[in-house]
Write a protein that holds these residues in place. Structure first.
Motif, PDB file in Angstrom:
ATOM      1  N   HIS A  76       0.803  -1.224   0.010  1.00 45.62           N
ATOM      2  CA  HIS A  76      -0.028  -0.036  -0.121  1.00 45.62           C
ATOM      3  C   HIS A  76       0.664   1.299  -0.012  1.00 45.62           C
ATOM      4  O   HIS A  76       0.446   2.143  -0.958  1.00 45.62           O
ATOM      5  CB  HIS A  76      -0.809  -0.027   1.271  1.00 45.62           C
ATOM      6  N   ARG A  77       1.861   1.248   0.732  1.00 44.80           N
ATOM      7  CA  ARG A  77       2.563   2.439   1.191  1.00 44.80           C
ATOM      8  C   ARG A  77       3.585   2.781  -0.208  1.00 44.80           C
ATOM      9  O   ARG A  77       3.886   3.749  -0.516  1.00 44.80           O
ATOM     10  CB  ARG A  77       3.503   2.535   2.248  1.00 44.80           C
ATOM     11  N   GLU A  80       1.344   4.414  -2.661  1.00 38.31           N
ATOM     12  CA  GLU A  80       1.093   5.859  -2.234  1.00 38.31           C
ATOM     13  C   GLU A  80       2.342   6.625  -2.549  1.00 38.31           C
ATOM     14  O   GLU A  80       2.066   7.739  -3.086  1.00 38.31           O
ATOM     15  CB  GLU A  80       0.923   5.755  -0.564  1.00 38.31           C
ATOM     16  N   SER A  81       3.410   6.064  -2.508  1.00 35.24           N
ATOM     17  CA  SER A  81       4.737   7.129  -2.757  1.00 35.24           C
ATOM     18  C   SER A  81       4.759   7.252  -4.101  1.00 35.24           C
ATOM     19  O   SER A  81       5.015   8.557  -4.657  1.00 35.24           O
ATOM     20  CB  SER A  81       5.996   6.223  -2.298  1.00 35.24           C
ATOM     21  N   VAL A  94      -4.924   9.795  -2.228  1.00 31.53           N
ATOM     22  CA  VAL A  94      -4.165   8.695  -2.584  1.00 31.53           C
ATOM     23  C   VAL A  94      -4.685   7.347  -2.187  1.00 31.53           C
ATOM     24  O   VAL A  94      -4.435   6.432  -2.663  1.00 31.53           O
ATOM     25  CB  VAL A  94      -2.642   9.077  -2.492  1.00 31.53           C
ATOM     26  N   HIS A  95      -5.088   7.306  -1.018  1.00 32.91           N
ATOM     27  CA  HIS A  95      -5.577   5.765  -0.447  1.00 32.91           C
ATOM     28  C   HIS A  95      -6.256   5.101  -1.289  1.00 32.91           C
ATOM     29  O   HIS A  95      -6.145   4.157  -1.400  1.00 32.91           O
ATOM     30  CB  HIS A  95      -6.518   6.219   1.165  1.00 32.91           C
ATOM     31  N   ALA A  98      -4.393   3.568  -4.171  1.00 33.97           N
ATOM     32  CA  ALA A  98      -3.235   2.510  -3.579  1.00 33.97           C
ATOM     33  C   ALA A  98      -4.110   0.944  -3.161  1.00 33.97           C
ATOM     34  O   ALA A  98      -3.421   0.266  -3.371  1.00 33.97           O
ATOM     35  CB  ALA A  98      -2.663   3.313  -2.340  1.00 33.97           C
ATOM     36  N   CYS A 123       6.298   6.315   3.643  1.00 28.00           N
ATOM     37  CA  CYS A 123       5.499   6.953   2.710  1.00 28.00           C
ATOM     38  C   CYS A 123       5.151   8.280   2.975  1.00 28.00           C
ATOM     39  O   CYS A 123       5.560   8.913   3.962  1.00 28.00           O
ATOM     40  CB  CYS A 123       4.091   5.898   2.793  1.00 28.00           C
ATOM     41  N   ASP A 160      -3.475   6.988   8.095  1.00 23.52           N
ATOM     42  CA  ASP A 160      -3.700   7.181   6.851  1.00 23.52           C
ATOM     43  C   ASP A 160      -5.220   7.217   6.692  1.00 23.52           C
ATOM     44  O   ASP A 160      -6.188   6.193   6.240  1.00 23.52           O
ATOM     45  CB  ASP A 160      -3.233   6.115   5.932  1.00 23.52           C
TER      46      ASP A 160
END
Length: 215
Positions: A76-77, A80-81, A94-95, A98, A123, A160
């Motif tokens: 996930h992270r 996100e990055s 962004v969540h 992702a 992240c 998050d």
């Protein structure tokens, strides 16, 4: 495993559930779900040997649950990055994408994505990114709300959560900001802080102050 179960494991990990007990209330707020939904899902996770639950004490990850959570968090992270750093997404937006990408990406693609990004350690909202071997430095789990008046700290990461990140974008509190606690106002009022970077005073809502981690 269903995406909902995965979401619960990720947020329990993010709240520190590998090292300590997390309350149902914390999970409910972080996922924007009703308390009853948390209770029901925790029962399922206990049955799968993914979490342990002690009445009136809280929830924690089992070794099996922690391993699953670390892999999910990494996926996930990293996405996100990529979305924030390479595609210009706003942090608070962004969540969702992702979340979709992490469930459809092969392990090989994740390894290539990590290489492409230069093996980031954190992240965009400050959370640690485990390596594919499950190695990482432990996050801080001290929250802004727990600091006494007069104490100083650095903002380290945010939960998050879309609503929280939207709120923090509006008040313009950022990771890396150096802060000083001025006052905890009574009756669950805001926490008044001074931000050294901008030389400004700021009110942080009582609930938000419990999901901003500092060091």
């Amino acid at each position: 495993m269903t995406p909902k179960k995965e979401d619960y494991l990720k947020i329990i990990f993010e709240l520190g559930g590998k090292r300590k007990k997390i309350s149902n209330k914390q999970v409910a707020f972080s996922l924007n779900v009703a308390a009853g939904s948390v209770t029901e899902m925790i029962k399922k996770l206990v049955e799968g040997d993914l979490v342990e639950h002690e009445p009136y004490a809280g929830i924690s990850l089992t070794p099996k649950g922690a391993k699953v959570a670390e892999d999910l968090v990494r996926r996930h992270r990293l996405w996100e990055s990529f979305l924030v750093d390479k595609l210009g997404y706003k942090l608070q937006d962004v969540h969702t994408d992702a979340e979709v990408l992490e469930h459809i990406t092969s392990s090989e693609l994740m390894d290539h994505l990590e290489d492409f990004l230069g093996h980031p350690k954190r992240c965009p909202h400050g959370g640690i990114i485990p390596t594919k071997d499950g190695e990482y430095e432990e996050d801080t789990h001290q929250v802004l709300a727990s600091l006494q008046d007069g104490k100083q700290a650095v903002v380290d990461r945010f939960i998050d959560n879309h609503d929280l990140l939207e709120y923090l974008s509006d008040v313009k509190l950022n990771i890396g900001d150096q802060i000083k606690i001025l006052e905890h106002t009574p009756f669950e009022g805001p926490v008044k802080i001074f931000v050294k970077n901008t030389n400004e005073e700021m009110d942080i809502g009582y609930k938000a102050a419990h999901y901003i981690f500092v060091k």
